[in-house]
Motif scaffolding. Structure first.
Motif, PDB file in Angstrom:
ATOM      1  N   ASP A  68       0.671  -1.269  -0.093  1.00  0.00           N
ATOM      2  CA  ASP A  68      -0.107   0.009   0.180  1.00  0.00           C
ATOM      3  C   ASP A  68       0.749   1.327   0.083  1.00  0.00           C
ATOM      4  O   ASP A  68       0.289   2.351  -0.518  1.00  0.00           O
ATOM      5  N   ALA A  69       1.934   0.887   0.487  1.00  0.00           N
ATOM      6  CA  ALA A  69       3.012   2.328   0.452  1.00  0.00           C
ATOM      7  C   ALA A  69       4.557   1.677   0.647  1.00  0.00           C
ATOM      8  O   ALA A  69       4.796   0.680   1.198  1.00  0.00           O
ATOM      9  N   TRP A  70       5.480   2.363   0.179  1.00  0.00           N
ATOM     10  CA  TRP A  70       6.662   1.918   0.209  1.00  0.00           C
ATOM     11  C   TRP A  70       7.401   2.992   0.952  1.00  0.00           C
ATOM     12  O   TRP A  70       7.349   4.140   0.974  1.00  0.00           O
ATOM     13  N   LEU A  71       8.256   2.411   2.047  1.00  0.00           N
ATOM     14  CA  LEU A  71       9.084   3.224   2.853  1.00  0.00           C
ATOM     15  C   LEU A  71      10.367   3.327   2.421  1.00  0.00           C
ATOM     16  O   LEU A  71      10.919   2.606   2.090  1.00  0.00           O
ATOM     17  N   PHE A  72      10.838   4.629   2.292  1.00  0.00           N
ATOM     18  CA  PHE A  72      12.007   5.160   1.834  1.00  0.00           C
ATOM     19  C   PHE A  72      12.637   5.972   3.106  1.00  0.00           C
ATOM     20  O   PHE A  72      12.148   7.180   3.175  1.00  0.00           O
ATOM     21  N   SER A  73      13.397   5.480   3.733  1.00  0.00           N
ATOM     22  CA  SER A  73      13.869   5.747   5.188  1.00  0.00           C
ATOM     23  C   SER A  73      15.381   6.440   4.910  1.00  0.00           C
ATOM     24  O   SER A  73      16.070   6.754   6.041  1.00  0.00           O
ATOM     25  N   SER A  74      15.974   6.856   3.821  1.00  0.00           N
ATOM     26  CA  SER A  74      17.418   6.991   3.776  1.00  0.00           C
ATOM     27  C   SER A  74      17.799   8.383   4.566  1.00  0.00           C
ATOM     28  O   SER A  74      17.158   9.202   4.384  1.00  0.00           O
ATOM     29  N   ARG A  75      18.899   8.251   5.276  1.00  0.00           N
ATOM     30  CA  ARG A  75      19.462   9.406   5.613  1.00  0.00           C
ATOM     31  C   ARG A  75      20.237  10.421   4.578  1.00  0.00           C
ATOM     32  O   ARG A  75      20.413  11.632   4.781  1.00  0.00           O
ATOM     33  N   SER A  76      20.646   9.548   3.585  1.00  0.00           N
ATOM     34  CA  SER A  76      21.663  10.260   2.515  1.00  0.00           C
ATOM     35  C   SER A  76      21.516   9.377   1.232  1.00  0.00           C
ATOM     36  O   SER A  76      21.406   8.284   1.491  1.00  0.00           O
ATOM     37  N   GLU A  77      21.339  10.116   0.206  1.00  0.00           N
ATOM     38  CA  GLU A  77      21.041   9.341  -1.099  1.00  0.00           C
ATOM     39  C   GLU A  77      21.635  10.270  -2.182  1.00  0.00           C
ATOM     40  O   GLU A  77      21.200  11.382  -2.339  1.00  0.00           O
ATOM     41  N   GLY A  78      22.085   9.642  -3.152  1.00  0.00           N
ATOM     42  CA  GLY A  78      22.372  10.336  -4.560  1.00  0.00           C
ATOM     43  C   GLY A  78      21.132  10.710  -5.227  1.00  0.00           C
ATOM     44  O   GLY A  78      20.911  11.887  -5.392  1.00  0.00           O
TER      45      GLY A  78
END
Length: 177
Positions: A68-78
């Motif tokens: 139902d949702a995707w969790l994107f929890s990055s602290r840093s990302e390109g």
């Protein structure tokens, strides 16, 4: 969610958010996959988690699509490619403001949450779980429409422009010396 023990990916944030939300949402399920490069894990995931180590591209589509949702929890990302991958499957994203998340989620194909804030992510999980079917489908459509606007040609043009800008800035700095 993408699961890894790499600290900058912020899995601890997503897992804490899931734990908070699970106390309020009966039958909340977690679906996760990982690259399999870490040796220490699936046992660290909540009981009942559906976990896949090194899924194929077809399996990734299935994983994103069943959520139902995707969790994107990055602290840093390109950039944050999993955001686009999930949205391409019609899955709204709940994301921290890392990489392209602020831009990609601004249109309503997901929810941008405060960084380092599992409580805020948990509230977003609850919000998406409380949407009516029509409201969720509308968010899903926005997610899909967002992705349609990203092509390889656009990406390479933007990347090339960024490289030229970096070269120009470097030349300006060199000339000032």
């Amino acid at each position: 969610m993408y699961y890894t023990t790499t600290p900058w990916k912020g899995c601890d944030i997503a897992l804490k958010a899931f734990s908070i939300a699970a106390k309020k949402i009966p039958n909340l399920r977690l679906v996760a996959f990982g690259s399999g490069h870490d040796n220490a894990f699936p046992h660290l995931l909540p009981e009942g988690t559906e976990y896949n180590k090194q899924p194929t591209q077809d399996q990734l589509k299935e994983f994103y699509s069943k959520c139902d949702a995707w969790l994107f929890s990055s602290r840093s990302e390109g950039f944050g490619l999993p955001i686009l991958e999930a949205m391409a499957c019609g899955t709204p994203v709940i994301g921290t403001p890392a990489g392209a998340a602020p831009e990609l989620l601004a249109g309503g194909g997901g929810i941008l949450v405060k960084p380092e804030d599992p409580e805020d992510m948990a509230k977003a999980i609850e919000q998406i779980c409380q949407l009516s079917d029509a409201e969720w489908r509308a968010m899903s459509e926005i997610a899909l429409e967002t992705v349609i606007n990203y092509t390889w040609e656009d990406a390479t043009n933007l990347f090339e422009a960024a490289l030229y800008t970096a070269l120009e800035r470097q030349a300006q700095l060199t000339n000032k010396r």
